[in-house]
Design a protein around this motif. Structure first.
Motif, PDB file in Angstrom:
ATOM      1  N   ASP A 223      24.751  24.985  16.636  1.00 28.82           N
ATOM      2  CA  ASP A 223      23.438  24.784  17.238  1.00 28.82           C
ATOM      3  C   ASP A 223      22.852  23.443  16.807  1.00 28.82           C
ATOM      4  O   ASP A 223      22.251  22.728  17.610  1.00 28.82           O
ATOM      5  CB  ASP A 223      22.496  25.924  16.836  1.00 28.82           C
TER       6      ASP A 223
ATOM      7  N   LEU B 146      26.378  25.498  27.694  1.00 31.86           N
ATOM      8  CA  LEU B 146      25.205  26.250  27.247  1.00 31.86           C
ATOM      9  C   LEU B 146      25.354  27.746  27.511  1.00 31.86           C
ATOM     10  O   LEU B 146      24.976  28.575  26.673  1.00 31.86           O
ATOM     11  CB  LEU B 146      23.942  25.714  27.927  1.00 31.86           C
TER      12      LEU B 146
ATOM     13  N   ASN C  60      25.274  30.501  24.569  1.00 31.30           N
ATOM     14  CA  ASN C  60      24.346  31.634  24.601  1.00 31.30           C
ATOM     15  C   ASN C  60      25.087  32.963  24.575  1.00 31.30           C
ATOM     16  O   ASN C  60      24.665  33.910  23.908  1.00 31.30           O
ATOM     17  CB  ASN C  60      23.458  31.559  25.844  1.00 31.30           C
TER      18      ASN C  60
ATOM     19  N   GLU D 148      18.921  31.145  17.877  1.00 29.11           N
ATOM     20  CA  GLU D 148      18.347  31.597  19.146  1.00 29.11           C
ATOM     21  C   GLU D 148      19.195  31.092  20.310  1.00 29.11           C
ATOM     22  O   GLU D 148      19.701  29.966  20.258  1.00 29.11           O
ATOM     23  CB  GLU D 148      16.924  31.051  19.304  1.00 29.11           C
ATOM     24  N   PRO D 149      19.329  31.889  21.364  1.00 30.36           N
ATOM     25  CA  PRO D 149      19.969  31.357  22.579  1.00 30.36           C
ATOM     26  C   PRO D 149      19.100  30.246  23.158  1.00 30.36           C
ATOM     27  O   PRO D 149      17.883  30.243  22.987  1.00 30.36           O
ATOM     28  CB  PRO D 149      20.006  32.561  23.524  1.00 30.36           C
ATOM     29  N   ARG D 150      19.713  29.320  23.823  1.00 34.92           N
ATOM     30  CA  ARG D 150      18.972  28.186  24.373  1.00 34.92           C
ATOM     31  C   ARG D 150      18.635  28.423  25.844  1.00 34.92           C
ATOM     32  O   ARG D 150      19.418  29.029  26.576  1.00 34.92           O
ATOM     33  CB  ARG D 150      19.796  26.926  24.242  1.00 34.92           C
ATOM     34  N   ASP D 151      17.492  27.899  26.260  1.00 39.46           N
ATOM     35  CA  ASP D 151      17.070  27.963  27.655  1.00 39.46           C
ATOM     36  C   ASP D 151      17.894  26.917  28.419  1.00 39.46           C
ATOM     37  O   ASP D 151      17.754  25.713  28.174  1.00 39.46           O
ATOM     38  CB  ASP D 151      15.578  27.680  27.766  1.00 39.46           C
TER      39      ASP D 151
END
Length: 185
Positions: free
Chosen positions: A101, A121, A125, A144-147
């Motif tokens: 990350d 991405l 995720n 955290e997962p990314r937008d």
């Protein structure tokens, strides 16, 4: 004439058998006396080394341990080992995901197409979500997962800024003719 190594081996065997007989007579478990003797020997060796001054003027004496942050991290030792040895692909999944990350923006900047950025991405995720579902022990997964849409927009902005910086650095040079032959009119 006997070989000195053979005599030493006999002596050690005699000492070990005497220790085993003493352990059997005293009712203690075999090997406890040997472990106690070993610990006493080690402690004596340390004390002798201290008296000789072998531990004086060591590098880092009186200085705080480096790498101790302001927060408690129970996995500090494995993180430090991975960084020192520059190991990749080893360690708890939570630490691997944190490291990935941290470096993900740099990896995305190497890509040239938006579809490739989205694919990376989505894969990242998916691995973060899968790691959160598994209860394999080890440190918790706090990554955290990314937008995806926000990251693609940030990638496009960074890419445009790089192109603008390159254009500003390189002044436009006049084009050269390919063969240098002039035609007569």
């Amino acid at each position: 004439m006997t070989d000195p190594r053979e005599a030493a081996a006999r002596y050690r065997a005699r000492q070990q058998s005497d220790g085993a007989e003493e352990d059997a007579e005293s009712g203690t478990a075999p090997g406890i006396a040997a472990a106690t003797d070993r610990a006493a020997f080690i402690e004596t060796a340390i004390q002798v080394a201290i008296r000789r001054g072998d531990f004086d003027d060591l590098p880092g004496a009186g200085k705080p341990l480096e790498g101790l942050g302001t927060h408690h991290d129970p996995d500090w030792w494995i993180r430090r080992k991975i960084e020192q040895e520059n190991l990749t692909g080893l360690g708890p999944l939570a630490i691997l995901l944190r490291t990935e990350d941290r470096e993900l923006d740099d990896q995305l900047d190497l890509l040239g197409r938006e579809a490739d950025v989205r694919e990376v991405l989505v894969d990242f995720n998916g691995r973060v979500i899968e790691a959160r579902r598994q209860l394999q022990g080890g440190p918790p997964v706090v990554t955290e997962p990314r937008d995806v849409d926000a990251e693609v927009a940030a990638w496009a902005d960074r890419r445009a800024a790089r192109f603008d910086a390159r254009a500003a650095e390189a002044p436009e040079q006049p084009r050269r003719r390919r063969f240098g032959i002039r035609r007569r009119a």
